[in-house]
Motif scaffolding. Sequence first.
Motif, PDB file in Angstrom:
ATOM      1  N   GLY A   1     110.290 136.095 -49.407  1.00  0.00           N
ATOM      2  CA  GLY A   1     109.570 135.957 -50.436  1.00  0.00           C
ATOM      3  C   GLY A   1     109.899 134.831 -50.183  1.00  0.00           C
TER       4      GLY A   1
ATOM      5  N   GLU B   1     106.801 135.252 -54.866  1.00  0.00           N
ATOM      6  CA  GLU B   1     105.717 135.841 -54.306  1.00  0.00           C
ATOM      7  C   GLU B   1     106.186 136.580 -52.660  1.00  0.00           C
ATOM      8  N   TYR B   2     105.483 137.543 -52.595  1.00  0.00           N
ATOM      9  CA  TYR B   2     106.133 138.396 -51.021  1.00  0.00           C
ATOM     10  C   TYR B   2     104.993 138.767 -50.809  1.00  0.00           C
ATOM     11  N   PRO B   3     104.808 137.890 -49.351  1.00  0.00           N
ATOM     12  CA  PRO B   3     103.745 138.020 -47.863  1.00  0.00           C
ATOM     13  C   PRO B   3     103.623 139.688 -47.652  1.00  0.00           C
TER      14      PRO B   3
ATOM     15  N   THR C   1      97.940 138.342 -46.588  1.00  0.00           N
ATOM     16  CA  THR C   1      97.632 139.483 -48.000  1.00  0.00           C
ATOM     17  C   THR C   1      99.286 138.859 -49.059  1.00  0.00           C
ATOM     18  N   LYS C   2      99.175 139.307 -50.248  1.00  0.00           N
ATOM     19  CA  LYS C   2     100.372 138.499 -50.521  1.00  0.00           C
ATOM     20  C   LYS C   2     100.968 138.963 -51.961  1.00  0.00           C
TER      21      LYS C   2
ATOM     22  N   TYR D   1     102.575 139.051 -56.260  1.00  0.00           N
ATOM     23  CA  TYR D   1     103.849 138.193 -56.975  1.00  0.00           C
ATOM     24  C   TYR D   1     103.177 138.229 -58.608  1.00  0.00           C
TER      25      TYR D   1
END
Length: 254
Positions: A172, A208-210, A215-216, A218
Motif C-alpha cells: 500500500g 491506504e491499501y488497494p 477498491t481501497k 484507508y
Amino acid sequence: ALYVDGGFGRLTFGRLGTLGFAQSTGILRGAIFGVTHGASGWASGTTSLHFSRVDNAVAYKTPSFGGVTLHAMYSNGTNTDDSKNKWSENNHYYGLGALYSSKTLSGSVIFETIDYKSLTGNTKHPLYHVTMGGWWRVGIFRPMAIYQYQWGENRYKQHAAQIGSQIKLGGGTAKLGFKYVTRKIDGTASKIEGEKKGNLWNVGAGYEYPLSKRTKVYGFAGYTDGGKGWGKGKNLTTTNLNGYQIAVGMVHDF
C-alpha cells in the motif's frame, strides 16, 4: 462536464473543479493527502486554500510540449444563484497554470482569482491565489512539497506550506505530512473575522491499501494546533482547529 479532444488540446465545458482543486481539470501537485483528510488535506475550508467547483465554466489544456501542458479556465458565474444576476454582477473565476509531468517528477504553478462582484460593501474585492508544488519519485519514496500565497483588499494575506512524503510500503501507500498556515487580516475584514492574525500547524499520517483496482481501504490520524487565532472556536473562525482527527474508511470507484 462535456469535453472535446484533438490535436489542438482539450476543451472542457460545464461545472468543473478549478485548476487548484482535485477533479479532472485540476493540476494541483505536491499535496501529500490531496484535498481530503480533514485539516491535513489541502482543501481545509477554514483556511481557504482552494477554490473548489465552479458553474458555467470553460477550460482549455494545450497539447504536451516536452512534458509541459498549459491550462486556462474561466467561469462567468461560480454559483448556481449567479444565473439570476446580470453578467456584471456574477462572481467570475479566472485561472492560469502550467503542469510538468514525467515518470519521476511532476510539478505545477497556478494563478487563480474570483472577483466576488456579487458581494457588497467592503467584501466586494477579488481574492487571489498563487500556488506551486510538486513531487519527486526516489525509489519507494515520493517527497512532496507545496506552497501558496493568498491576498486581497479588505480580505487577508496568507502563506501556507506543506512538506512530507508518500511511501510504498507493504503493498500500500503510507503518507506523512506537516502543514503550516499563517494569516494576517487586511483592513476592515478584521472587524468581521475578529483577530487580525492567526496561524496553525498540522501533522498527519495515513495509510491506504488497494483491495482491487477499484477498491481501497484507508486509515488516517492527524493533529492540528490552531494557536490563538484558530483555536477554541473564537476569533478568525467559529471552527475549533485545536484537536485530533482519526478516520478509517473504504473507497470504491464506479
